[in-house]
Write a protein that holds these residues in place. Structure first.
Motif, short mmCIF file in Angstrom:
data_model
loop_
_atom_site.label_atom_id
_atom_site.label_comp_id
_atom_site.label_asym_id
_atom_site.label_seq_id
_atom_site.Cartn_x
_atom_site.Cartn_y
_atom_site.Cartn_z
N LYS A 35 2.64 2.70 72.61
CA LYS A 35 3.87 1.99 72.28
C LYS A 35 4.04 0.69 73.06
O LYS A 35 4.86 -0.15 72.70
N ASP A 36 3.25 0.50 74.13
CA ASP A 36 3.34 -0.69 74.97
C ASP A 36 2.52 -1.87 74.45
O ASP A 36 2.67 -3.00 74.93
N THR A 82 0.42 -7.33 74.50
CA THR A 82 -0.21 -8.40 73.75
C THR A 82 0.62 -9.68 73.80
O THR A 82 0.09 -10.78 73.93
N SER A 83 1.93 -9.54 73.76
CA SER A 83 2.83 -10.70 73.85
C SER A 83 2.68 -11.40 75.20
O SER A 83 2.59 -12.63 75.27
N ILE A 84 2.63 -10.63 76.28
CA ILE A 84 2.43 -11.20 77.62
C ILE A 84 1.08 -11.90 77.69
O ILE A 84 0.96 -13.02 78.18
N GLU A 85 0.05 -11.24 77.17
CA GLU A 85 -1.30 -11.79 77.18
C GLU A 85 -1.35 -13.13 76.44
O GLU A 85 -1.92 -14.10 76.92
N LEU A 86 -0.74 -13.19 75.28
CA LEU A 86 -0.76 -14.39 74.44
C LEU A 86 -0.07 -15.57 75.13
O LEU A 86 -0.55 -16.70 75.07
N LYS A 87 1.03 -15.30 75.83
CA LYS A 87 1.79 -16.38 76.47
C LYS A 87 1.16 -16.84 77.78
O LYS A 87 1.43 -17.94 78.23
N SER A 99 -6.82 -11.95 75.03
CA SER A 99 -7.30 -10.77 74.32
C SER A 99 -6.30 -10.42 73.23
O SER A 99 -5.08 -10.44 73.47
N THR A 100 -6.80 -10.09 72.05
CA THR A 100 -5.92 -9.69 70.96
C THR A 100 -5.54 -8.22 71.13
O THR A 100 -6.10 -7.50 71.97
N ARG A 101 -4.61 -7.77 70.31
CA ARG A 101 -4.20 -6.37 70.33
C ARG A 101 -5.42 -5.47 70.09
O ARG A 101 -5.59 -4.46 70.78
N ASP A 102 -6.26 -5.85 69.12
CA ASP A 102 -7.48 -5.06 68.85
C ASP A 102 -8.44 -5.07 70.03
O ASP A 102 -9.07 -4.05 70.32
N ASP A 103 -8.58 -6.22 70.71
CA ASP A 103 -9.43 -6.29 71.90
C ASP A 103 -8.95 -5.29 72.96
O ASP A 103 -9.75 -4.58 73.57
N ILE A 104 -7.64 -5.27 73.17
CA ILE A 104 -7.05 -4.38 74.18
C ILE A 104 -7.25 -2.92 73.78
O ILE A 104 -7.64 -2.08 74.61
N ILE A 105 -7.03 -2.61 72.52
CA ILE A 105 -7.24 -1.24 72.03
C ILE A 105 -8.69 -0.82 72.24
O ILE A 105 -8.97 0.29 72.72
N ASN A 106 -9.63 -1.71 71.90
CA ASN A 106 -11.05 -1.39 72.07
C ASN A 106 -11.41 -1.16 73.54
O ASN A 106 -12.21 -0.27 73.85
N LEU A 107 -10.83 -1.93 74.42
CA LEU A 107 -11.06 -1.70 75.85
C LEU A 107 -10.55 -0.32 76.27
O LEU A 107 -11.25 0.44 76.94
N LEU A 108 -9.32 -0.03 75.87
CA LEU A 108 -8.69 1.22 76.31
C LEU A 108 -9.32 2.47 75.69
O LEU A 108 -9.12 3.57 76.20
N PHE A 158 1.08 -6.09 83.32
CA PHE A 158 0.07 -5.06 83.04
C PHE A 158 -1.24 -5.41 83.73
O PHE A 158 -1.49 -6.57 84.06
N ILE A 159 -2.04 -4.38 83.95
CA ILE A 159 -3.44 -4.54 84.38
C ILE A 159 -4.26 -3.53 83.59
O ILE A 159 -3.86 -2.38 83.44
N ILE A 160 -5.39 -3.99 83.10
CA ILE A 160 -6.38 -3.11 82.48
C ILE A 160 -7.61 -3.16 83.37
O ILE A 160 -8.07 -4.25 83.73
N TYR A 161 -8.11 -2.00 83.75
CA TYR A 161 -9.24 -1.97 84.68
C TYR A 161 -10.18 -0.83 84.34
O TYR A 161 -9.82 0.11 83.63
N GLU A 162 -11.40 -0.96 84.85
CA GLU A 162 -12.41 0.07 84.63
C GLU A 162 -12.77 0.71 85.95
O GLU A 162 -13.00 0.02 86.95
#
Length: 149
Positions: free
Chosen positions: A10-11, A16-21, A27-36, A55-59
């Motif tokens: 739901k986030d 994606t809005s924060i990323e775009l601005k 990264s697009t919404r699909d890019d983020i989904i593929n990462l996660l 947000f932070i996305i990490y591996e």
């Protein structure tokens, strides 16, 4: 005061809005989904009064945490939210497991480089022509857990 929780489906629109601005090369919404979808990749969000402000996305790697993406809502820049999230990652380091956080930063992204430097990251390597969209170099910036006494 901000709080941190795991990123949820739901986030994604807020993230994606924060990323775009925030990013010229975002990264697009699909890019983020593929990462996660990758088993070793985790996302966290920072909230203030239930509103997502960062947000932070990490591996999770064997000996380190690899930051893949990060963003803070522009209304919260320079208010400590980014450092608060970085400290959350630092809290996950341990001398016997993961001892380092690394991230590749575009050579032209001086603002992020300075932010990381303020959070005790050091540039440790240059990767030539790292970003395929621009052939731009990347600085590998790392935070290494201080030796325990």
């Amino acid at each position: 005061m901000a709080t941190i929780r795991w990123m949820q489906t739901k986030d994604l629109d807020f993230v994606t809005s924060i990323e775009l601005k925030n990013n010229e090369f975002y990264s697009t919404r699909d890019d983020i989904i593929n990462l996660l979808r990758r088993k070793s990749v985790v996302g966290i969000v920072a909230l203030e009064e239930e509103e997502i402000i960062g947000f932070i996305i990490y591996e999770l790697m064997n000996r380190r945490i690899q930051m893949l993406d990060m963003g803070v809502h522009q209304d919260y820049h320079k208010k400590g939210i980014g450092s608060f999230m970085i400290n959350e990652l630092k809290d996950n380091l341990s001398p016997k497991k993961r001892t380092k956080i690394s991230v590749e930063v575009r050579e032209t992204n001086l603002g992020f480089q300075l932010f990381l430097q303020k959070n005790n990251f050091l540039a440790i390597e240059v990767l030539k022509d790292y970003f395929p969209d621009t052939n731009e170099d990347a600085f590998v910036m790392s935070y290494i857990l201080p030796a325990q006494k």
